[in-house]
Design a protein around this motif. Structure first.
Motif, PDB file in Angstrom:
ATOM      1  N   VAL A   1      38.356  40.745  37.143  1.00  0.00           N
ATOM      2  CA  VAL A   1      36.956  41.068  37.429  1.00  0.00           C
ATOM      3  C   VAL A   1      36.504  40.334  38.700  1.00  0.00           C
ATOM      4  O   VAL A   1      35.865  40.933  39.578  1.00  0.00           O
ATOM      5  N   LEU A   2      36.846  39.060  38.811  1.00  0.00           N
ATOM      6  CA  LEU A   2      36.425  38.292  39.989  1.00  0.00           C
ATOM      7  C   LEU A   2      37.113  38.777  41.264  1.00  0.00           C
ATOM      8  O   LEU A   2      36.487  38.833  42.324  1.00  0.00           O
ATOM      9  N   LEU A   3      38.378  39.168  41.166  1.00  0.00           N
ATOM     10  CA  LEU A   3      39.048  39.767  42.331  1.00  0.00           C
ATOM     11  C   LEU A   3      38.380  41.073  42.736  1.00  0.00           C
ATOM     12  O   LEU A   3      38.199  41.345  43.926  1.00  0.00           O
ATOM     13  N   GLU A   4      37.994  41.880  41.758  1.00  0.00           N
ATOM     14  CA  GLU A   4      37.297  43.137  42.053  1.00  0.00           C
ATOM     15  C   GLU A   4      35.943  42.862  42.695  1.00  0.00           C
ATOM     16  O   GLU A   4      35.514  43.578  43.598  1.00  0.00           O
ATOM     17  N   CYS A   5      35.282  41.799  42.250  1.00  0.00           N
ATOM     18  CA  CYS A   5      34.018  41.406  42.895  1.00  0.00           C
ATOM     19  C   CYS A   5      34.254  41.050  44.361  1.00  0.00           C
ATOM     20  O   CYS A   5      33.455  41.422  45.228  1.00  0.00           O
ATOM     21  N   ASP A   6      35.345  40.342  44.643  1.00  0.00           N
ATOM     22  CA  ASP A   6      35.695  40.039  46.041  1.00  0.00           C
ATOM     23  C   ASP A   6      35.843  41.317  46.856  1.00  0.00           C
ATOM     24  O   ASP A   6      35.304  41.429  47.960  1.00  0.00           O
ATOM     25  N   VAL A   7      36.574  42.286  46.315  1.00  0.00           N
ATOM     26  CA  VAL A   7      36.804  43.555  47.012  1.00  0.00           C
ATOM     27  C   VAL A   7      35.481  44.270  47.269  1.00  0.00           C
ATOM     28  O   VAL A   7      35.264  44.833  48.345  1.00  0.00           O
ATOM     29  N   ARG A   8      34.573  44.225  46.304  1.00  0.00           N
ATOM     30  CA  ARG A   8      33.280  44.913  46.428  1.00  0.00           C
ATOM     31  C   ARG A   8      32.222  44.077  47.139  1.00  0.00           C
ATOM     32  O   ARG A   8      31.073  44.490  47.237  1.00  0.00           O
ATOM     33  N   LEU A   9      32.601  42.904  47.574  1.00  0.00           N
ATOM     34  CA  LEU A   9      31.681  41.982  48.256  1.00  0.00           C
ATOM     35  C   LEU A   9      30.509  41.579  47.373  1.00  0.00           C
ATOM     36  O   LEU A   9      29.380  41.406  47.841  1.00  0.00           O
ATOM     37  N   ILE A  10      30.790  41.441  46.078  1.00  0.00           N
ATOM     38  CA  ILE A  10      29.800  40.933  45.137  1.00  0.00           C
ATOM     39  C   ILE A  10      29.924  39.420  45.142  1.00  0.00           C
ATOM     40  O   ILE A  10      31.013  38.877  44.926  1.00  0.00           O
ATOM     41  N   GLU A  11      28.834  38.745  45.395  1.00  0.00           N
ATOM     42  CA  GLU A  11      28.861  37.286  45.470  1.00  0.00           C
ATOM     43  C   GLU A  11      29.193  36.690  44.109  1.00  0.00           C
ATOM     44  O   GLU A  11      28.625  37.085  43.083  1.00  0.00           O
ATOM     45  N   ILE A  12      30.114  35.736  44.114  1.00  0.00           N
ATOM     46  CA  ILE A  12      30.488  35.048  42.885  1.00  0.00           C
ATOM     47  C   ILE A  12      30.423  33.545  43.114  1.00  0.00           C
ATOM     48  O   ILE A  12      30.669  33.057  44.221  1.00  0.00           O
ATOM     49  N   ALA A  13      30.056  32.823  42.076  1.00  0.00           N
ATOM     50  CA  ALA A  13      29.938  31.365  42.183  1.00  0.00           C
ATOM     51  C   ALA A  13      31.273  30.668  41.953  1.00  0.00           C
ATOM     52  O   ALA A  13      31.485  29.569  42.431  1.00  0.00           O
ATOM     53  N   ALA A  14      32.177  31.309  41.230  1.00  0.00           N
ATOM     54  CA  ALA A  14      33.461  30.696  40.897  1.00  0.00           C
ATOM     55  C   ALA A  14      34.375  30.702  42.124  1.00  0.00           C
ATOM     56  O   ALA A  14      34.707  31.769  42.631  1.00  0.00           O
ATOM     57  N   PRO A  15      34.775  29.533  42.599  1.00  0.00           N
ATOM     58  CA  PRO A  15      35.678  29.502  43.756  1.00  0.00           C
ATOM     59  C   PRO A  15      37.109  29.859  43.350  1.00  0.00           C
ATOM     60  O   PRO A  15      37.499  29.681  42.198  1.00  0.00           O
ATOM     61  N   PHE A  16      37.873  30.366  44.300  1.00  0.00           N
ATOM     62  CA  PHE A  16      39.290  30.643  44.071  1.00  0.00           C
ATOM     63  C   PHE A  16      40.027  29.322  44.186  1.00  0.00           C
ATOM     64  O   PHE A  16      40.061  28.700  45.233  1.00  0.00           O
ATOM     65  N   ASP A  17      40.597  28.889  43.076  1.00  0.00           N
ATOM     66  CA  ASP A  17      41.283  27.600  43.006  1.00  0.00           C
ATOM     67  C   ASP A  17      42.751  27.780  43.379  1.00  0.00           C
ATOM     68  O   ASP A  17      43.390  28.725  42.930  1.00  0.00           O
ATOM     69  N   GLU A  18      43.291  26.868  44.176  1.00  0.00           N
ATOM     70  CA  GLU A  18      44.679  27.031  44.622  1.00  0.00           C
ATOM     71  C   GLU A  18      45.697  26.926  43.488  1.00  0.00           C
ATOM     72  O   GLU A  18      46.803  27.437  43.604  1.00  0.00           O
ATOM     73  N   LYS A  19      45.337  26.270  42.375  1.00  0.00           N
ATOM     74  CA  LYS A  19      46.270  26.125  41.263  1.00  0.00           C
ATOM     75  C   LYS A  19      46.059  27.142  40.143  1.00  0.00           C
ATOM     76  O   LYS A  19      46.969  27.439  39.401  1.00  0.00           O
ATOM     77  N   ARG A  20      44.829  27.668  40.003  1.00  0.00           N
ATOM     78  CA  ARG A  20      44.530  28.612  38.916  1.00  0.00           C
ATOM     79  C   ARG A  20      44.008  29.955  39.419  1.00  0.00           C
ATOM     80  O   ARG A  20      43.844  30.879  38.646  1.00  0.00           O
ATOM     81  N   GLY A  21      43.696  30.029  40.692  1.00  0.00           N
ATOM     82  CA  GLY A  21      43.094  31.251  41.207  1.00  0.00           C
ATOM     83  C   GLY A  21      41.746  31.451  40.545  1.00  0.00           C
ATOM     84  O   GLY A  21      40.929  30.537  40.499  1.00  0.00           O
ATOM     85  N   TYR A  22      41.527  32.641  40.012  1.00  0.00           N
ATOM     86  CA  TYR A  22      40.293  32.935  39.286  1.00  0.00           C
ATOM     87  C   TYR A  22      40.487  32.862  37.767  1.00  0.00           C
ATOM     88  O   TYR A  22      39.607  33.243  37.013  1.00  0.00           O
ATOM     89  N   VAL A  23      41.651  32.409  37.317  1.00  0.00           N
ATOM     90  CA  VAL A  23      41.910  32.326  35.887  1.00  0.00           C
ATOM     91  C   VAL A  23      41.223  31.070  35.348  1.00  0.00           C
ATOM     92  O   VAL A  23      41.606  29.951  35.680  1.00  0.00           O
ATOM     93  N   PRO A  24      40.185  31.241  34.525  1.00  0.00           N
ATOM     94  CA  PRO A  24      39.459  30.064  34.020  1.00  0.00           C
ATOM     95  C   PRO A  24      40.238  29.332  32.935  1.00  0.00           C
ATOM     96  O   PRO A  24      41.129  29.893  32.301  1.00  0.00           O
ATOM     97  N   LEU A  25      39.879  28.080  32.735  1.00  0.00           N
ATOM     98  CA  LEU A  25      40.445  27.307  31.640  1.00  0.00           C
ATOM     99  C   LEU A  25      39.969  27.890  30.313  1.00  0.00           C
ATOM    100  O   LEU A  25      38.993  28.641  30.264  1.00  0.00           O
ATOM    101  N   GLN A  26      40.633  27.509  29.232  1.00  0.00           N
ATOM    102  CA  GLN A  26      40.240  27.974  27.900  1.00  0.00           C
ATOM    103  C   GLN A  26      38.815  27.532  27.588  1.00  0.00           C
ATOM    104  O   GLN A  26      38.372  26.462  28.005  1.00  0.00           O
ATOM    105  N   ALA A  27      38.094  28.387  26.869  1.00  0.00           N
ATOM    106  CA  ALA A  27      36.726  28.105  26.417  1.00  0.00           C
ATOM    107  C   ALA A  27      35.801  27.776  27.591  1.00  0.00           C
ATOM    108  O   ALA A  27      35.007  26.863  27.536  1.00  0.00           O
TER     109      ALA A  27
END
Length: 178
Positions: free
Chosen positions: A145-171
């Motif tokens: 979803v966050l990658l698709e937001c990037d493609v659509r130029l939808i602003e997101i607060a979650a930064p792309f992390d070099e170790k996890r990308g957009y995959v959030p931690l559990q919970a």
């Protein structure tokens, strides 16, 4: 624009075994996962002004047991189920020895099937076909979803992390406006 909350499920037994988490639909939460889900209750109250026990709207969970159980333990009572927010199918990549999180980070990759579902999800939220504010889902789906937001130029607060990308931690709760 519609504000939504995407919640990655808490730790399940499949996550503890790591390589089997993606395809395992019935894996329940571990004791640690239950603690994480209970902590989500306080986070919803403190950060978002949502009291799960008295939340009068339904929330949406994937067809997998771990997001449903995370929502229940967090205190939500009205839980609808929809496969559009299911986990991605990366069994082939994992069985071939690929680290899918690393591949996601290095290539901004998610499987094509989840990429399409993420695009459809955003469209359905925008068109009020999915009329929910809270979604209990999976890490790779949230990443898609966050990658698709990037493609659509939808602003997101979650930064792309070099170790996890957009995959959030559990919970983890990811707030998004689409």
């Amino acid at each position: 624009m519609t504000k939504i909350l995407l919640i990655r499920h808490a730790q399940s037994y499949a996550n503890k075994r790591d390589f089997t988490a993606f395809g395992n639909e019935d894996s329940p939460l571990t004791d640690r996962g239950i603690e994480q889900a209970l902590a989500l209750n306080g986070l919803f109250k403190a950060e978002f002004g949502v009291t799960p026990e008295s939340y009068d709207k339904p929330i949406l969970a994937s067809t997998f047991k771990r997001p449903q159980q995370t929502a229940e333990v967090a205190g939500f009572r009205r839980i609808d189920i929809n496969p559009i927010i299911n986990e991605s199918d990366v069994d082939e990549e994992i069985m071939n020895g690929r680290d899918v999180i690393k591949k996601h980070c290095d290539e901004h990759w998610v499987p094509e099937s989840v990429k399409q579902r993420a695009s459809d999800f955003i469209d359905q939220v925008r068109d009020n076909e999915l009329d929910y504010e809270i979604y209990f889902t999976h890490g790779m789906f949230i990443a898609a979803v966050l990658l698709e937001c990037d493609v659509r130029l939808i602003e997101i607060a979650a930064p792309f992390d070099e170790k996890r990308g957009y995959v959030p931690l559990q919970a983890t709760i990811t707030e998004l406006e689409v």
